[in-house]
Structure formats: structure tokens, C-alpha cells
Design a protein around this motif. Sequence first.
Motif, PDB file in Angstrom:
ATOM      1  N   ALA A   1       3.443  15.084  -4.636  1.00 13.11           N
ATOM      2  CA  ALA A   1       2.860  16.426  -4.639  1.00 13.11           C
ATOM      3  C   ALA A   1       3.936  17.493  -4.783  1.00 13.11           C
ATOM      4  CB  ALA A   1       2.060  16.656  -3.360  1.00 13.11           C
ATOM      5  N   GLN A   2       5.124  17.245  -4.248  1.00 13.20           N
ATOM      6  CA  GLN A   2       6.228  18.194  -4.395  1.00 13.20           C
ATOM      7  C   GLN A   2       6.583  18.426  -5.866  1.00 13.20           C
ATOM      8  OE1 GLN A   2       9.383  16.338  -2.174  1.00 13.20           O
ATOM      9  NE2 GLN A   2       8.934  17.462  -0.285  1.00 13.20           N
ATOM     10  N   ARG A   3       6.295  17.446  -6.721  1.00 12.54           N
ATOM     11  CA  ARG A   3       6.731  17.485  -8.118  1.00 12.54           C
ATOM     12  C   ARG A   3       5.567  17.706  -9.083  1.00 12.54           C
ATOM     13  NH1 ARG A   3       9.746  15.125  -4.646  1.00 12.54           N
ATOM     14  NH2 ARG A   3      12.013  15.021  -4.942  1.00 12.54           N
TER      15      ARG A   3
ATOM     16  N   SER B   1       0.835  -1.205   0.000  1.00 13.19           N
ATOM     17  CA  SER B   1       0.000   0.000   0.000  1.00 13.19           C
ATOM     18  C   SER B   1       0.870   1.256   0.000  1.00 13.19           C
ATOM     19  CB  SER B   1      -0.906   0.019   1.232  1.00 13.19           C
ATOM     20  OG  SER B   1      -1.804  -1.060   1.216  1.00 13.19           O
ATOM     21  N   PRO B   2       0.543   2.225  -0.836  1.00 13.36           N
ATOM     22  CA  PRO B   2       1.258   3.496  -0.821  1.00 13.36           C
ATOM     23  C   PRO B   2       1.060   4.227   0.513  1.00 13.36           C
ATOM     24  CG  PRO B   2       0.092   3.200  -2.882  1.00 13.36           C
ATOM     25  CD  PRO B   2      -0.395   2.118  -1.952  1.00 13.36           C
ATOM     26  N   THR B   3       1.979   5.112   0.826  1.00 13.08           N
ATOM     27  CA  THR B   3       2.014   5.774   2.128  1.00 13.08           C
ATOM     28  C   THR B   3       1.866   7.290   1.993  1.00 13.08           C
ATOM     29  OG1 THR B   3       4.417   6.054   2.030  1.00 13.08           O
ATOM     30  CG2 THR B   3       3.580   3.978   2.960  1.00 13.08           C
ATOM     31  N   GLU B   4       1.655   7.940   3.140  1.00 11.34           N
ATOM     32  CA  GLU B   4       1.568   9.404   3.161  1.00 11.34           C
ATOM     33  C   GLU B   4       2.880  10.044   2.710  1.00 11.34           C
ATOM     34  OE1 GLU B   4       0.222  10.962   6.855  1.00 11.34           O
ATOM     35  OE2 GLU B   4      -1.601   9.748   6.908  1.00 11.34           O
ATOM     36  N   LEU B   5       4.003   9.413   3.042  1.00  7.94           N
ATOM     37  CA  LEU B   5       5.297   9.943   2.598  1.00  7.94           C
ATOM     38  C   LEU B   5       5.376   9.971   1.076  1.00  7.94           C
ATOM     39  CD1 LEU B   5       8.124  10.951   3.433  1.00  7.94           C
ATOM     40  CD2 LEU B   5       8.880   8.555   3.370  1.00  7.94           C
ATOM     41  N   MET B   6       4.862   8.941   0.435  1.00  6.72           N
ATOM     42  CA  MET B   6       4.838   8.909  -1.023  1.00  6.72           C
ATOM     43  C   MET B   6       3.973  10.027  -1.580  1.00  6.72           C
ATOM     44  SD  MET B   6       4.593   4.760  -1.535  1.00  6.72           S
ATOM     45  CE  MET B   6       4.269   4.829  -3.294  1.00  6.72           C
ATOM     46  N   ALA B   7       2.860  10.334  -0.903  1.00 11.87           N
ATOM     47  CA  ALA B   7       1.993  11.433  -1.348  1.00 11.87           C
ATOM     48  C   ALA B   7       2.744  12.758  -1.295  1.00 11.87           C
ATOM     49  CB  ALA B   7       0.736  11.489  -0.484  1.00 11.87           C
ATOM     50  N   THR B   8       3.522  12.970  -0.245  1.00 16.26           N
ATOM     51  CA  THR B   8       4.331  14.196  -0.141  1.00 16.26           C
ATOM     52  C   THR B   8       5.317  14.289  -1.290  1.00 16.26           C
ATOM     53  OG1 THR B   8       4.129  14.181   2.268  1.00 16.26           O
ATOM     54  CG2 THR B   8       5.953  15.447   1.329  1.00 16.26           C
ATOM     55  N   TYR B   9       6.007  13.185  -1.569  1.00 15.90           N
ATOM     56  CA  TYR B   9       7.008  13.128  -2.643  1.00 15.90           C
ATOM     57  C   TYR B   9       6.400  13.531  -3.987  1.00 15.90           C
ATOM     58  CZ  TYR B   9       9.866  10.478  -6.089  1.00 15.90           C
ATOM     59  OH  TYR B   9      10.598  10.062  -7.180  1.00 15.90           O
TER      60      TYR B   9
ATOM     61  N   GLU C   1      -4.998  12.475  -4.846  1.00 16.24           N
ATOM     62  CA  GLU C   1      -5.628  13.678  -4.284  1.00 16.24           C
ATOM     63  C   GLU C   1      -4.580  14.743  -3.986  1.00 16.24           C
ATOM     64  OE1 GLU C   1      -7.837  12.218  -0.953  1.00 16.24           O
ATOM     65  OE2 GLU C   1      -9.540  11.540  -2.183  1.00 16.24           O
ATOM     66  N   ALA C   2      -3.424  14.325  -3.482  1.00 12.81           N
ATOM     67  CA  ALA C   2      -2.357  15.287  -3.186  1.00 12.81           C
ATOM     68  C   ALA C   2      -1.804  15.909  -4.464  1.00 12.81           C
ATOM     69  CB  ALA C   2      -1.248  14.597  -2.404  1.00 12.81           C
ATOM     70  N   ILE C   3      -1.623  15.100  -5.500  1.00 12.46           N
ATOM     71  CA  ILE C   3      -1.113  15.616  -6.779  1.00 12.46           C
ATOM     72  C   ILE C   3      -2.112  16.594  -7.394  1.00 12.46           C
ATOM     73  CG2 ILE C   3      -0.507  15.007  -9.158  1.00 12.46           C
ATOM     74  CD1 ILE C   3       0.575  12.340  -8.025  1.00 12.46           C
ATOM     75  N   HIS C   4      -3.372  16.201  -7.432  1.00 10.50           N
ATOM     76  CA  HIS C   4      -4.395  17.061  -8.032  1.00 10.50           C
ATOM     77  C   HIS C   4      -4.578  18.346  -7.230  1.00 10.50           C
ATOM     78  CE1 HIS C   4      -6.192  13.271 -10.107  1.00 10.50           C
ATOM     79  NE2 HIS C   4      -5.346  13.903 -10.916  1.00 10.50           N
ATOM     80  N   ALA C   5      -4.504  18.258  -5.909  1.00 11.76           N
ATOM     81  CA  ALA C   5      -4.638  19.462  -5.076  1.00 11.76           C
ATOM     82  C   ALA C   5      -3.501  20.443  -5.345  1.00 11.76           C
ATOM     83  CB  ALA C   5      -4.669  19.077  -3.602  1.00 11.76           C
ATOM     84  N   ALA C   6      -2.335  19.907  -5.745  1.00 18.83           N
ATOM     85  CA  ALA C   6      -1.190  20.759  -6.073  1.00 18.83           C
ATOM     86  C   ALA C   6      -1.194  21.200  -7.534  1.00 18.83           C
ATOM     87  CB  ALA C   6       0.106  20.018  -5.757  1.00 18.83           C
TER      88      ALA C   6
END
Length: 366
Positions: free
Chosen positions: A49-51, A39-47, A91-96
Amino acid sequence: MTKNAVPSLFDAAVVGALQLPNRLVMAPMTRNRAAEDGSPTELMATYYAQRADAGLIIAEAASPNQVGITFAGIPGIYTDAHIAGWRGITEAIHAAGGRTFLQVQHGGRVGHPDNSGAVPVAPSPVRLSTPIRTAAGSKDAVIPRELSVDDIHGTVQDFAQAARNAIAAGFDGVEVHSANGMLLHQFLSDNTNQRTDEYGGTVDNRIRFTVEVVEAVAAAIGPERVGVRIAPGVGANDIVESDTEELYTALVAALGGRGLAYLHVVFADPGTPVFERIRAGWDGVLIANPVLGWGSPLPGDGGRSAAEELLAAGADLVSLGRSFLANPDLVARLRDGAPINQFREDYFYGGDATGYTDYPVLESVA
């Protein structure tokens, strides 16, 4: 921009139904930071979304089933928990403000029972010569089990279901991975495919599995949401092709005319006949990935000149891997000619935020 003019890396583009603000694509890169169950993690979402300033993010390879797992820490896309984890990332990517496809990859013989709980499968029982990373360290690869025709048909359906799962997780599309020595590439290449049935021998037979996977995935989610990645002549994971030009001319022709989102060529060299044949034979969007020298430091311009050469040679977009890995704000750095962060190779695979989400950004971006 006048007709036939070479586009800039920073010009807008269209891929499938997506409007992209620039032509820089973040290439899929294995980082081995998923949870133990894939399962993907919150840390991966940060990574990711940064890009999100990339024109398109192609998220790292996710397995469509249990036996397709390659290394420890690889994400999956075949359980509800995987879908939920990836949803946090999309969701993190789209929000960014970003856009993202998910690469779907079956490792085939590139795997180990310690990682998947099963003997790896392949077109033929030909063992990989290089070790496989497991949670307990590197171990010798095992002789894979040859897929039956029924197994092949089942794997095709696993790819289709993985694509449906990716859309349910919020991805804008998927990339079918038929490159870098993974299962689909193993069927393409005559050193790993020694079958004598309808999936082996001739070029038309060896491309059959990739074509069937792409057909099934396109039928499942719509062709405008489907990209395909290929690696002509790339010897990753012991691949040897004796007929590269014939093989990829046939594959590109078989995939053409389907309205797919894009074709993605790994380590594209604009001066080679195979690249010219692919560009001439492909009727849609072409993403090209430049040769920047694996194991070498990033060039001082982050790959901009190599990317521009590919655009001049007919690519529509250019994917960069390690440049995005080390530079969350790569688009701004390339546009402004700013200095480039060098990657820290010791932190490529596995671990925590170190060498993953801690690369600095320019003050103007921050």
C-alpha cells in the motif's frame, strides 16, 4: 502528445482493462516475509500500500502449488488461507488508489525438500549448482525429479487455478513467470531441458509448456488480465541459452495475437538485436525492465534516465525493482528530481519491518 512521440514516464497508459496514471511499474520482488504456511501477512499489505502510486504493482512471486515453492518465506496462491491473506493486500492497494497483478511462479528445480516437503521437479534431472535458502540456512540443491507429460499437464492446470485464486483474492490480473531460471524458463533453455519428447529438443517443443500455461491461464481469467515475464539471455539460476534470438522470436510470435495484457522483458537492453526483435514482433503492451547493475548502488536518478531510454526504444511502460523497494514514493521522487533512498541489501530477504516498510518518504508526500 503527438502521434509517434515518445511518452513520458508520467503519462497515462492502458494495460488490459486498467487505466494507469503513469508508466512506472513496480517489478515483482521476492522479500520472503510470508507466514510459515505461505499466507501473506498484514506487514506485506502495509509494504504494498505504501507503493500504490506506481502505475501498476506486480506483486511478488507466489507459488501455484506445494512442490513449486522456492525458498523459505515465499507466499503461495493455492489454498483458501493464501487467498484470504492476499485479499488483505489487494484491498489495501486498491484503498490507496493502486492497481495490482500477482506474479505466479513455479520454482522447478529452484527449491528444496526442506521448503516444500517434496523433491523439486524440472524438465530434466539436472541439479542447480547454487545453494537454496531454507529456514535452517543455505543447503545444497538436490537432483530434481523429471516431470512426466501427465505431470506437465497437471502443472498447467495448477497455474490456471492459481490465476482463478488470484482473481478471487482481488487482483486485477496475473503475470505468468517464464523468466529468471524458474520452471517455465527451465523448459525454454537447452541446458536445463534435455528432453526428447514433445516438450524438448527443438525451439517449438521447448516453448510449448510456456504457451500451454499462458493459454490455460487466459482461458481461466481472460487474456486481458494476463501478462507474461521473460528473460532473454539472462543467466539467473544456472540458465544457459544457446539460441536466445531464435528462441524468443518464436515464443513472442506464439504468444502474440491473443489479446494479452502485456509482455514483460527482464534486464532489457534497448541496443540489442533481441530487444529490437521482441518489440517488432510483439503486438501489445511491452513492459521493459532496465539493466541497473545487480549488486551496485542505485543510480542517483533512481533509474529515470535508463527508463526513459527504454521508452524511446519502444517500451510502453518501465518496471523498476530496487528503486521502488527503497522509495515508497518513487513516482514523486522521479517526477520532481528529488534525492533517492539507497536500499539496504541486508534486509532484502526475510525479517520484519526493518528494511521493508521503514524507508522514509518526502515531506511533501507525507
